[in-house]
Design a protein around this motif. Structure first.
Motif, PDB file in Angstrom:
ATOM      1  N   ARG A  50       0.834  -1.205   0.000  1.00 31.69           N
ATOM      2  CA  ARG A  50       0.000   0.000   0.000  1.00 31.69           C
ATOM      3  C   ARG A  50       0.865   1.250   0.000  1.00 31.69           C
ATOM      4  O   ARG A  50       0.552   2.242  -0.661  1.00 31.69           O
ATOM      5  CB  ARG A  50      -0.924  -0.006   1.209  1.00 31.69           C
TER       6      ARG A  50
ATOM      7  N   GLN B 235      -4.000  -2.223 -11.487  1.00 31.82           N
ATOM      8  CA  GLN B 235      -4.158  -0.788 -11.757  1.00 31.82           C
ATOM      9  C   GLN B 235      -4.371  -0.523 -13.239  1.00 31.82           C
ATOM     10  O   GLN B 235      -5.252   0.252 -13.633  1.00 31.82           O
ATOM     11  CB  GLN B 235      -2.917  -0.029 -11.276  1.00 31.82           C
TER      12      GLN B 235
ATOM     13  N   VAL C  92      -7.877   4.067  -7.666  1.00 22.95           N
ATOM     14  CA  VAL C  92      -8.656   2.915  -8.100  1.00 22.95           C
ATOM     15  C   VAL C  92      -8.693   1.896  -6.972  1.00 22.95           C
ATOM     16  O   VAL C  92      -7.819   1.868  -6.103  1.00 22.95           O
ATOM     17  CB  VAL C  92      -8.049   2.286  -9.374  1.00 22.95           C
ATOM     18  N   ASN C  93      -9.734   1.076  -7.005  1.00 21.82           N
ATOM     19  CA  ASN C  93      -9.853   0.011  -6.013  1.00 21.82           C
ATOM     20  C   ASN C  93      -9.015  -1.186  -6.443  1.00 21.82           C
ATOM     21  O   ASN C  93      -9.169  -1.690  -7.560  1.00 21.82           O
ATOM     22  CB  ASN C  93     -11.314  -0.407  -5.855  1.00 21.82           C
TER      23      ASN C  93
ATOM     24  N   ASP D 233      -7.388  -5.082  -5.185  1.00 21.36           N
ATOM     25  CA  ASP D 233      -7.418  -6.203  -4.247  1.00 21.36           C
ATOM     26  C   ASP D 233      -5.983  -6.505  -3.820  1.00 21.36           C
ATOM     27  O   ASP D 233      -5.168  -6.965  -4.620  1.00 21.36           O
ATOM     28  CB  ASP D 233      -8.046  -7.424  -4.916  1.00 21.36           C
TER      29      ASP D 233
ATOM     30  N   ASP E  17      -3.044   4.128   1.535  1.00 19.49           N
ATOM     31  CA  ASP E  17      -3.131   4.047   0.082  1.00 19.49           C
ATOM     32  C   ASP E  17      -3.885   5.255  -0.466  1.00 19.49           C
ATOM     33  O   ASP E  17      -5.032   5.485  -0.115  1.00 19.49           O
ATOM     34  CB  ASP E  17      -3.849   2.744  -0.290  1.00 19.49           C
TER      35      ASP E  17
END
Length: 645
Positions: free
Chosen positions: A71, A442, A87-88, A90, A83
């Protein structure tokens, strides 16, 4: 008694046996071990370094490592506060290292090791030599025996078909079929003990996993006439030992392990060695150290059914150091001549001195023998229990001056008291692979969908329906739903113009470079571990020739040989300890009768031979099942031999 922070040196190793058996000596020794290793929560102590390293390796080996570092590296707005990416993503770690650990562990355990015992003492060797000479004579006289057997019909030295054809075959036959009664009894006893302890199914798997993840594995043996021979798994995080640079830990002078037990279990272990006030003092220190509920120090209740009191602090956990150390005890014997001319050999204890100007001849013999002392120390206190000189210590009867600790330890390698493992060497590459995986996420998240370009001017001179001109979004919907559009190829000036609707193809930026980088770090992990595509069976069988695949598999086996060898050495140590313990079981004990009942009527006589046999020297060899390539090679040779009769 000395407090824990003042006493840091080991007590006098040359003290008498009586002094060594005192609780004061044992307490000083335990405190010295504790001070040498330090506390688990101290990052600069040996204990703390090992704990942090082993726990980190285990998290990576389980695919559950901390994602904070990823992160921070992917932060785009605020590097200091989590972070900041837009964008999200995982952040779940890619389970690559767990796969390689499982491959190594399953590869080693798939060969199913088992012990093969051979008595190497002079008595057993002479028995085998006699059998060997009989078989060698039978091989040389086989043709003559065949002729005699055919003419007379009388079998001599057994059927001739069971006699080997050559001396080379005779050696193989002797190695596989000739076993003395002592070897058979010891072989049965070891296999039975390992089965009772579920050693191959449970303990060995955990130890091999520890060798791959932490770089070391520990097993503790305990033997008691009533409770039997036990093998217990010891977590390497909790293991302490004297300084060594030997990966096989063959030069240890002390060893122990820390375990966390509730006070109610401590009461069972210590029995009546402590009073309830002392248990409360132990609980008070545990409460201050770990922040337990202080109100439970004053809670108590009485159980009328069991006629005993229970206290609130019984559930507190305390740290107990179960330790043992080796020492040398001296004993003097005197070879003395009496006035009648008879010579006797007498024990004179530890502090005997030869009398001056004696009338009779005296010869003093000094015997130095290794002994093991041990007990349990409650860390951070002045309380020691179950401390004594160890009994039932297995020794070689032909060299009683030596003994071993009850811990069987092995590591792949060790430097400055820190083992280096396979997982430890791959953590850096695993981090980079995880970062590459996050970068791919990403890139995928930021990718634009496919689109179209609509040239409004190209549609100006086309009648679009009763409603007149259409808006650009309506034109887009018509195109998406029908796939048909009309336009004029010439503009009002007479010139040609391009189609007014054109598609925009979209590709993920840098995706090929990121995939190449991911494969690069995966290859780095393969290079570091030595586990190639052939060993993990990820490459199709037809992609390479048989010879090339065999070479790749051999290279992978060589790369993990240090783990394989360490696991076999550990297995051998455990079996050697067990066979020595089997030989000191008293024939009238409950444990001996249990072994008799478990083995069965056919093998009772073999096991009973321990009653009339002296101690044997056994050489333990760990045998593994053949690998697939070796099995195929053997079957091929058998078929060739059968075809040639």
């Amino acid at each position: 008694m000395h407090s824990n922070n003042k006493k840091s040196s080991f007590p006098d190793p040359l003290a008498s046996s009586e002094d060594k058996q005192s609780k004061a000596y044992g307490l000083n020794y335990a405190k010295a071990v504790y001070n040498q290793w330090g506390k688990m929560d101290q990052q600069n102590s040996i204990f703390g370094k090992r704990k942090s390293t082993f726990e980190r390796n285990r998290r990576y080996a389980n695919g559950t490592q901390d994602t904070t570092i990823y992160r921070s590296l992917l932060t785009s707005l605020d590097p200091n506060n989590g972070d900041g990416s837009m964008v999200n993503i995982d952040f779940t770690p890619v389970p690559i290292l767990p796969k390689f650990v499982r491959i190594v562990v399953n590869k080693i355990l798939s060969l199913s090791p088992y012990p093969n015992l051979e008595a190497i003492d002079p008595l057993s060797s002479s028995e085998k030599d006699l059998e060997r000479k009989k078989i060698e004579f039978s091989v040389k006289a086989k043709e003559s025996l065949k002729g005699i057997q055919e003419k007379t019909g009388v079998e001599i030295s057994g059927p001739t078909k069971d006699i080997p054809d050559s001396l080379e075959e005779a050696e193989i036959f002797i190695g596989n079929n000739i076993k003395s009664s002592s070897e058979i009894a010891a072989q049965i006893g070891i296999n039975l003990t390992l089965e009772w302890n579920e050693f191959n199914d449970s303990i060995l798997r955990r130890c091999v996993n520890d060798l791959a993840v932490s770089g070391m594995a520990v097993v503790k043996r305990s033997n008691d006439p009533n409770y039997g021979i036990k093998t217990d798994y010891i977590d390497p995080i909790n293991f302490v030992h004297s300084f060594t640079e030997d990966p096989d830990f063959g030069d240890l002078t002390y060893a122990g392990h820390v375990r966390y037990v509730p006070i109610h279990e401590l009461k069972r272990m210590a029995g009546d060695q402590f009073t309830e006030n002392q248990f409360k003092e132990i609980a008070d220190k545990a409460q201050k150290k770990y922040g337990y509920d202080a109100s439970k120090l004053t809670q108590s209740s009485y159980d009328r059914v069991n006629n005993q009191s229970s206290f609130g602090y019984d559930e507190y956990l305390v740290e107990v150091l179960d330790f043992e150390f080796m020492s040398v005890d001296c004993e003097y014997f005197e070879n003395k001549e009496s006035k009648y001319g008879n010579v006797g050999f007498y024990s004179k204890g530890e502090s005997y001195k030869k009398p001056q100007n004696s009338v009779f001849n005296r010869d003093v013999v000094k015997l130095e023998s290794a002994s093991v002392y041990g007990g349990c120390y409650i860390l951070g206190t002045d309380f020691l229990f179950n401390y004594s000189k160890k009994n039932n210590i297995p020794k070689n009867i032909h060299d009683i001056s030596k003994t071993n600790l009850s811990y069987s330890v092995c590591s792949t390698n060790i430097l400055d008291m820190m083992p280096k493992s396979m997982v430890d060497s791959c953590i850096g590459f695993a981090d980079q692979l995880q970062l590459t995986h996050l970068k791919i996420q990403q890139a995928v998240a930021k990718a634009k969908p496919d689109g179209i370009i609509i040239d409004i001017e190209g549609l100006e001179n086309v009648q679009l329906g009763k409603g007149g001109d259409l808006q650009p979004l309506e034109l887009h919907d018509i195109y998406e739903q029908t796939g048909v559009f009309y336009y004029r190829s010439k503009n009002p000036e007479g010139g040609f113009q391009n189609p007014p609707i054109r598609e925009i193809g979209n590709s993920i930026r840098n995706i090929n470079e990121l995939i190449g980088l991911y494969n690069h770090y995966l290859r780095m992990i393969r290079d570091a571990t030595g586990i190639n595509e052939v060993m993990d069976a990820s490459s199709p069988k037809g992609d390479a020739l048989v010879g090339v695949r065999q070479q790749a598999l051999a290279a992978a086996n060589n790369a993990i040989y240090d783990i394989t060898n360490s696991s076999m050495v550990l297995y051998k140590k455990v079996c050697s300890d067990i066979v020595k313990c089997l030989q000191v079981i008293h024939p009238d004990s409950v444990l001996y009768r249990i072994y008799e009942n478990a083995i069965g009527s056919e093998n009772i006589k073999v096991l009973r031979s321990f009653k009339n046999l002296s101690m044997y020297n056994f050489g333990v060899r760990v045998v593994k099942e053949m690998e697939e390539g070796e099995r195929q090679y053997l079957e091929q040779n058998i078929q060739i031999a059968l075809s040639q009769k």
